[in-house]
Design an enzyme around this catalytic site. Sequence first.
Site, PDB file in Angstrom:
ATOM      1  N   CYS A  73      28.476  52.984  17.202  1.00 38.12           N
ATOM      2  CA  CYS A  73      27.484  53.383  18.201  1.00 38.12           C
ATOM      3  C   CYS A  73      27.980  53.095  19.611  1.00 38.12           C
ATOM      4  O   CYS A  73      27.643  53.813  20.557  1.00 38.12           O
ATOM      5  CB  CYS A  73      26.157  52.669  17.939  1.00 38.12           C
ATOM      6  SG  CYS A  73      26.282  50.860  17.913  1.00 38.12           S
ATOM      7  N   HIS A 238      22.944  46.721  18.035  1.00 34.62           N
ATOM      8  CA  HIS A 238      22.946  48.184  18.047  1.00 34.62           C
ATOM      9  C   HIS A 238      22.825  48.666  19.486  1.00 34.62           C
ATOM     10  O   HIS A 238      22.086  48.102  20.288  1.00 34.62           O
ATOM     11  CB  HIS A 238      21.786  48.721  17.203  1.00 34.62           C
ATOM     12  CG  HIS A 238      21.811  50.209  17.032  1.00 34.62           C
ATOM     13  ND1 HIS A 238      22.940  50.899  16.658  1.00 34.62           N
ATOM     14  CD2 HIS A 238      20.830  51.145  17.178  1.00 34.62           C
ATOM     15  CE1 HIS A 238      22.659  52.187  16.582  1.00 34.62           C
ATOM     16  NE2 HIS A 238      21.388  52.359  16.892  1.00 34.62           N
ATOM     17  N   ASN A 263      18.434  56.886  20.387  1.00 26.27           N
ATOM     18  CA  ASN A 263      19.049  56.113  19.312  1.00 26.27           C
ATOM     19  C   ASN A 263      20.141  56.961  18.662  1.00 26.27           C
ATOM     20  O   ASN A 263      19.850  58.027  18.108  1.00 26.27           O
ATOM     21  CB  ASN A 263      17.981  55.737  18.274  1.00 26.27           C
ATOM     22  CG  ASN A 263      18.531  54.856  17.171  1.00 26.27           C
ATOM     23  OD1 ASN A 263      19.718  54.558  17.128  1.00 26.27           O
ATOM     24  ND2 ASN A 263      17.652  54.436  16.262  1.00 26.27           N
TER      25      ASN A 263
END
Length: 672
Positions: A73, A238, A263
């Site tokens: 990510c 994250h 996201n």
Amino acid sequence: MRAGRGATPARELFRDAAFPAADSSLFCDLSTPLAQFREDITWRRPQEICATPRLFPDDPREGQVKQGLLGDCWFLCACAALQKSRHLLDQVIPPGQPSWADQEYRGSFTCRIWQFGRWVEVTTDDRLPCLAGRLCFSRCQREDVFWLPLLEKVYAKVHGSYEHLWAGQVADALVDLTGGLAERWNLKGVAGSGGQQDRPGRWEHRTCRQLLHLKDQCLISCCVLSPRAGARELGEFHAFIVSDLRELQGQAGQCILLLRIQNPWGRRCWQGLWREGGEGWSQVDAAVASELLSQLQEGEFWVEEEEFLREFDELTVGYPVTEAGHLQSLYTERLLCHTRALPGAWVKGQSAGGCRNNSGFPSNPKFWLRVSEPSEVYIAVLQRSRLHAADWAGRARALVGDSHTSWSPASIPGKHYQAVGLHLWKVEKRRVNLPRVLSMPPVAGTACHAYDREVHLRCELSPGYYLAVPSTFLKDAPGEFLLRVFSTGRVSLSAIRAVAKNTTPGAALPAGEWGTVQLRGSWRVGQTAGGSRNFASYPTNPCFPFSVPEGPGPRCVRITLHQHCRPSDTEFHPIGFHIFQVPEGGRSQDAPPLLLQEPLLSCVPHRYAQEVSRLCLLPAGTYKVVPSTYLPDTEGAFTVTIATRIDRPSIHSQEMLGQFLQEVSIMAVMKT
């Protein structure tokens, strides 16, 4: 792991032997959850995945990043910066490449990654990892758009495998994709790091207001390091993308700041007051609420400033980059038009003096910074990633890309860094009492030594000379770095050259009889200026064979590299050399080329000196000495002198002449 099936094209498509469609490109040590899919992953080209693949979409929203099975990510958030700037996108993905509908298409893809001060071209094929016929790692909102998975593959190649991309810093990827700077802002402060802060303070609110002016110019990312109880849906460690900020007038007249969060997982995980259907929307006009909710893409949600500061731990902000390639200050919006950069190294026992707590601190690398006018100045220390084991070096026989700026599989970056810091002192002139200066408080310095790839200072500096000292926290901690300076005004940067014992020009040979060979050569752009072993072009450097004759034991040999420039010239190139031993009987078929193997001896790090040398003991055999500058494409002329001690009994005259004679035999002079 199986190769995917598909229609065989009429012409043969490129297959990247340096990054094959195999487990070696997927995994490094099978230590991540990715390992469970080892037997199920296939490789397919885009035209085998969908009917009409495209590199970019017509609607930018269709190219929005989505994360797959890979825990990258951090990299995908940085990729979103390219969607904000056509200039950056063209810099990383050169336009005009043949795509799948073009007659010139050959199954290859090239992009540029910024690595340690240079834009490096990397070429790979377009075979992508799939599960059940679909992309299993990154993909775009529209699955027939392939710029993101192809860029991800190139980045995986630079790092050695896809698995090497599991976990990282958004800031590092931003620098690799922009060549600029990135900052990480702690939203919790020192008190909040332990989870004791419930309400954000004035500083954090000011930070969010500052983001309003930056949202259209640079990438903003946020992350959750340790979610609060009741907010586990955000995940731990994250990263998210801050895709928009809006300042609204509430129905009660209050000011409301909303942040739109994306996201990379592609799912809406927010259950706060401003979720779709949440009670927070009752505070604003219904038409405004409807408009903002209609803008949400898959995986996006709105969050109010107070909630944002409570639930998220850190912000990463990339510095804006203009089309001319200049950085723009995050704080003043002024252009940092003047840049300088120099390499350096901490060498155990020589220049790795540790932090200011250590008595060896003055031995650290030192740099002169001259500021010509009042300026906003950023000084950054970028560590060179430590290299993985040389088991990847065998792939170096299949290098792909531009020869003078291409990626080398022998230089795969690792993720382990030293704790580094940087301090700055202002001095009246360049000739100073160094111990006295370093005992004074610096005018600027990092708050602490950090285990980050790059640390930097922001300073408002008046004209004059400054002494910059980058350091590791621990003494004798080795590493290489690039010192970068960005300034609104004119600056110059130079290294303070330490005089080392083995680099004293014209050092006398020990007593005895010596045979001397002088070899002249030059480094030429695009031909023989290959740079140091950190670059794929290293084997193009001049290479001089020499031999050590048989004898009762190893011979004493001194090798000296002298660059041809005036002693008064301040533009010395950083120079050094490596010595390779040629195997008896020649190289075995399975062994990599000699210059891609580990050298027997080295005279490094490269030093800003007119002459460097090394005295060593070498057994009988054949060797090659390779002189080089630190950076490729650095032109210059040089002489390599190889002096070999001749071991034979001294002959003394029976008549005492008062002084013994020392014979020096000049054996050969070779010009290249």
